[in-house]
Design a protein around this motif. Structure first.
Motif, short mmCIF file in Angstrom:
data_model
loop_
_atom_site.label_atom_id
_atom_site.label_comp_id
_atom_site.label_asym_id
_atom_site.label_seq_id
_atom_site.Cartn_x
_atom_site.Cartn_y
_atom_site.Cartn_z
N UNK A 14 4.88 -3.45 1.90
CA UNK A 14 4.45 -4.27 3.02
C UNK A 14 3.65 -5.49 2.55
N UNK A 15 4.06 -6.66 3.02
CA UNK A 15 3.35 -7.89 2.69
C UNK A 15 1.93 -7.85 3.25
N UNK A 16 1.78 -7.28 4.46
CA UNK A 16 0.46 -7.22 5.09
C UNK A 16 -0.53 -6.40 4.27
N UNK A 17 -0.09 -5.25 3.75
CA UNK A 17 -0.97 -4.45 2.90
C UNK A 17 -1.30 -5.20 1.61
N UNK A 18 -0.29 -5.88 1.09
CA UNK A 18 -0.46 -6.60 -0.17
C UNK A 18 -1.47 -7.74 -0.03
N UNK A 19 -1.50 -8.40 1.11
CA UNK A 19 -2.47 -9.49 1.34
C UNK A 19 -3.89 -8.96 1.17
N UNK A 20 -4.16 -7.79 1.74
CA UNK A 20 -5.50 -7.19 1.63
C UNK A 20 -5.84 -6.85 0.19
N UNK A 21 -4.87 -6.31 -0.52
CA UNK A 21 -5.09 -5.94 -1.92
C UNK A 21 -5.35 -7.18 -2.77
N UNK A 22 -4.52 -8.20 -2.61
CA UNK A 22 -4.68 -9.44 -3.38
C UNK A 22 -6.03 -10.08 -3.08
#
Length: 155
Positions: free
Chosen positions: A38-46
């Motif tokens: 998920x791009x949305x989860x990845x945004x938080x991680x990044x």
């Protein structure tokens, strides 16, 4: 014990960014696509990785991200400890345990967790991305496809 999804994604991002022979910047959309996450989860991680100073991000057209330091300087124990939040394996206070104060389990688990992180602190991101892992990361960057026949021991 199982690492959180957040930690898993954080490690994948750092590993993917370890590939140096690349001209264009790495984007969140690219990593999301390559790992089918998920791009949305990845945004938080990044965002978290950038706040910790582990990666550098640049916004806008031509923007992207890169490792902030050399792969040798990232200690796996420190990374995982931070991504996991450094919490104990069990919390005897919530909900309150009737054995609290008379139980050995928490101290045994706390010791095991210390040993786990101490062991991982002996290794760097470079250790994690060496050998066949490095080859797989290069293939991901080049085509987005990993030929599992080439890596017989990988699932």
């Amino acid at each position: 014990m199982q690492l959180t999804h957040f930690t898993d994604l954080g490690l994948r991002v750092l590993m993917y960014l370890s590939h140096k022979d690349r001209q264009e910047p790495v984007t969140i959309s690219e990593i999301a696509s390559k790992f089918s996450i998920s791009r949305n989860h990845l945004v938080k991680v990044v965002h978290f990785l950038a706040q910790k100073g582990w990666i550098i991000t640049t916004r806008g057209k031509g923007g992207g991200m890169a490792l902030a330091q050399d792969v040798k300087s990232y200690r796996l124990g420190s990374i995982i400890r931070t991504l996991e939040g450094g919490d104990a394996l069990i919390d005897c206070a919530a909900p309150p345990c009737v054995l609290r104060g008379n139980c050995q389990l928490k101290s045994l688990l706390d010791e095991a967790l210390r040993v786990f992180y101490t062991t991982l602190d002996q290794y760097t991101l470079q250790d994690a991305v060496g050998g066949q892992t490095q080859e797989a990361i290069i293939m991901l960057h080049q085509s987005g496809f990993i030929d599992s026949a080439k890596f017989k021991h990988l699932p």
